[in-house]
Write a protein that holds these residues in place. Structure first.
Motif, mmCIF file in Angstrom:
data_model
loop_
_atom_site.group_PDB
_atom_site.id
_atom_site.type_symbol
_atom_site.label_atom_id
_atom_site.label_comp_id
_atom_site.label_asym_id
_atom_site.label_seq_id
_atom_site.Cartn_x
_atom_site.Cartn_y
_atom_site.Cartn_z
ATOM 1 N N ILE A 67 0.817 -1.218 0.000
ATOM 2 C CA ILE A 67 0.000 0.000 0.000
ATOM 3 C C ILE A 67 0.855 1.276 0.000
ATOM 4 O O ILE A 67 0.726 2.121 -0.885
ATOM 5 C CB ILE A 67 -0.962 0.004 1.202
ATOM 6 C CG1 ILE A 67 -1.935 -1.181 1.102
ATOM 7 C CG2 ILE A 67 -1.734 1.327 1.270
ATOM 8 C CD1 ILE A 67 -2.893 -1.290 2.260
ATOM 9 N N ILE A 68 1.744 1.421 0.986
ATOM 10 C CA ILE A 68 2.457 2.684 1.146
ATOM 11 C C ILE A 68 3.451 2.934 0.012
ATOM 12 O O ILE A 68 3.409 3.974 -0.669
ATOM 13 C CB ILE A 68 3.183 2.738 2.502
ATOM 14 C CG1 ILE A 68 2.165 2.615 3.652
ATOM 15 C CG2 ILE A 68 3.975 4.050 2.620
ATOM 16 C CD1 ILE A 68 1.165 3.726 3.724
ATOM 17 N N ILE A 69 4.375 1.999 -0.202
ATOM 18 C CA ILE A 69 5.430 2.226 -1.200
ATOM 19 C C ILE A 69 4.867 2.418 -2.608
ATOM 20 O O ILE A 69 5.308 3.340 -3.322
ATOM 21 C CB ILE A 69 6.468 1.092 -1.141
ATOM 22 C CG1 ILE A 69 7.235 1.168 0.192
ATOM 23 C CG2 ILE A 69 7.441 1.176 -2.317
ATOM 24 C CD1 ILE A 69 8.217 0.040 0.420
ATOM 25 N N PRO A 70 3.896 1.615 -3.070
ATOM 26 C CA PRO A 70 3.363 1.866 -4.420
ATOM 27 C C PRO A 70 2.727 3.245 -4.595
ATOM 28 O O PRO A 70 2.612 3.731 -5.726
ATOM 29 C CB PRO A 70 2.311 0.754 -4.585
ATOM 30 C CG PRO A 70 2.770 -0.339 -3.687
ATOM 31 C CD PRO A 70 3.347 0.375 -2.489
ATOM 32 N N ALA A 71 2.325 3.880 -3.491
ATOM 33 C CA ALA A 71 1.653 5.183 -3.582
ATOM 34 C C ALA A 71 2.580 6.356 -3.296
ATOM 35 O O ALA A 71 2.142 7.521 -3.351
ATOM 36 C CB ALA A 71 0.471 5.228 -2.614
ATOM 37 N N LEU A 72 3.854 6.108 -3.010
ATOM 38 C CA LEU A 72 4.745 7.189 -2.589
ATOM 39 C C LEU A 72 4.995 8.227 -3.680
ATOM 40 O O LEU A 72 5.294 9.391 -3.373
ATOM 41 C CB LEU A 72 6.081 6.619 -2.107
ATOM 42 C CG LEU A 72 6.086 6.046 -0.690
ATOM 43 C CD1 LEU A 72 7.465 5.536 -0.321
ATOM 44 C CD2 LEU A 72 5.619 7.097 0.323
ATOM 45 N N ALA A 73 4.895 7.832 -4.944
ATOM 46 C CA ALA A 73 5.084 8.825 -6.011
ATOM 47 C C ALA A 73 4.078 9.970 -5.857
ATOM 48 O O ALA A 73 4.414 11.140 -6.064
ATOM 49 C CB ALA A 73 4.945 8.170 -7.380
ATOM 50 N N ASP A 74 2.848 9.630 -5.467
ATOM 51 C CA ASP A 74 1.837 10.657 -5.229
ATOM 52 C C ASP A 74 2.219 11.522 -4.044
ATOM 53 O O ASP A 74 2.059 12.751 -4.078
ATOM 54 C CB ASP A 74 0.474 10.001 -4.985
ATOM 55 C CG ASP A 74 -0.581 11.007 -4.534
ATOM 56 O OD1 ASP A 74 -0.995 11.825 -5.373
ATOM 57 O OD2 ASP A 74 -0.971 10.974 -3.350
#
Length: 305
Positions: free
Chosen positions: A106-113
Motif C-alpha cells: 500500500i504505502i510504497i506503491p503510492a509514494l510517487a503521489d
C-alpha cells in the motif's frame, strides 16, 4: 549559552532516555548535549536528571520542569510555524515506521503521489513488524495494526483490515478443502502468527450464524512477519489468515484459493500513531492526512467506523 536551546536539549534527553540517543537525534556532539544540560541545572540550581552508565532517569524536579517547558516549546513551534510557509510547504526529514505488508502493498506503491504533493519532505521509511519505541528511536509516527498497548500515545484509526482464510491450490489438491473451522485444528495444518513483541500466538477466529470457533492449538509453523506468512502459504505449507489487501491479488492470479468463505473472520484496526508530547509538525500532519486519505481508497479495506 542559549536558554531555549538548553531546554530543548534537556527535553530531548528526557524523551530519548540517554544522552547518546539525544545527541544523535539532534545531530549534536554528545559533549555539547551534556554541557547544555549541566548549564541548565546550574542556572536553575536543581538536579534535573539522574545519570547512570546505561540510562538517564528524571528527578521529581526534572519531571515537573519537563512537563511545563514541553508546553512552552510546543507554543513556540506553533508561533514559528505560523510565521513561515511551513504549513503550505512541509519540508525536512520525516521518520516513519510501517508494517512489512502494508509498506509493500500500500504505502510504497503510492509514494510517487506523496512526493508530488510534498517534494521537500525526505522520508525515512522503517519497514518492520516489530514494535518500535517512538521516543527513544526518534520516530515521528508509525502505522500499526491491532491492539494498542501504550495508551500514552496518540492514535488515529485510518482503516479496518478484513482477514481472509487462504491456502495454495497445491495444498488443497493434497489435503482437500476444509468445510468447517474445527478441521483446521485437527485434519489440516494451520499456520499462525506469533507476536514479535511478546512471542504469544494470535488466535484465529471464525464466525457464522452466531457461532464462534477459535483455533488456538499448536501449529506446525508460526511466524512473526507478514511477508514470511505469505511465502509459507504460497509454498503449500498450510492454511492461514491474512489481510484481504494481500490475499485478494494472489487469489485473482490463481496463486491462492479462499478457504471457508462462508465463515466470517474479524478485522484488524489500523492506526497511525505518534507521541503525545511531540509537536505535530506540518510534515507529520501532512503524512498523517495523506495516509488517512490513501486508505479510504483501498478496495480491500473496511470503513473506519
Amino acid at each position: 549559552m542559549d536558554q531555549i536551546q538548553s531546554i530543548r536539549v534537556f527535553a530531548r534527553v528526557v524523551e530519548a532516555g540517554t544522552f547518546t540517543k539525544a545527541a544523535e537525534s539532534l545531530d549534536l556532539p554528545k559533549g555539547t548535549v551534556t554541557k547544555l544540560v549541566q548549564h541548565l541545572e546550574s542556572r536553575l540550581k536543581v538536579k534535573l536528571l539522574n545519570r547512570t552508565t546505561r540510562r538517564v532517569t528524571v528527578t521529581p524536579d526534572g519531571a515537573a520542569y519537563y512537563e511545563r517547558t514541553a508546553r512552552v516549546l510546543n507554543d513556540l513551534d506553533d508561533i514559528e510555524a505560523s510565521m513561515t510557509n511551513a504549513q503550505a510547504n512541509p519540508s525536512g526529514r520525516l521518520r516513519v515506521d510501517v508494517g512489512t505488508s502494508v509498506a509493500q502493498h500500500i504505502i510504497i506503491p503510492a509514494l510517487a503521489d506523496f512526493y508530488r504533493r510534498y517534494p521537500d519532505i525526505q522520508l525515512e521509511l522503517g519497514v518492520t513488524d516489530r514494535a518500535v519505541d517512538l521516543i527513544a528511536d526518534n520516530v515521528d509516527c508509525v502505522i500499526r495494526g491491532g491492539e494498542l498497548l501504550d495508551q500514552s500515545l496518540v492514535a488515529r484509526r485510518v482503516a479496518n483490515v478484513p482477514l481472509m482464510t487462504v491456502a495454495s491450490p497445491a495444498y488443497i489438491r493434497t489435503h482437500g478443502m476444509p468445510t468447517h473451522p474445527e478441521q483446521l485444528g485437527s485434519e489440516h495444518t494451520m499456520l499462525n502468527y506469533f507476536s514479535a513483541r511478546n512471542g504469544r500466538p494470535f488466535i484465529n477466529e471464525f464466525v457464522k450464524d452466531g457461532q464462534t470457533v477459535e483455533i488456538t492449538g499448536p501449529t506446525r509453523l508460526s511466524v512473526n512477519e507478514s511477508n514470511a506468512m505469505i511465502a509459507a502459504v504460497l509454498a503449500g505449507l498450510g492454511v492461514a489468515q491474512m489481510g484481504a489487501f494481500t490475499a485478494v491479488p494472489l487469489i485473482q492470479r490463481g496463486e491462492l484459493v479462499r478457504v471457508l468463505p462462508d465463515w466470517s473472520t474479524h478485522s484488524i484496526p489500523l492506526y497511525v500513531v505518534y507521541p503525545p508530547n511531540r509537536h505535530l509538525s506540518a510534515k507529520v500532519r501532512a503524512f498523517v492526512e495523506w495516509v488517512a486519505d490513501l486508505f479510504t481508497k483501498q478496495p480491500e479495506m473496511a470503513s473506519r467506523g
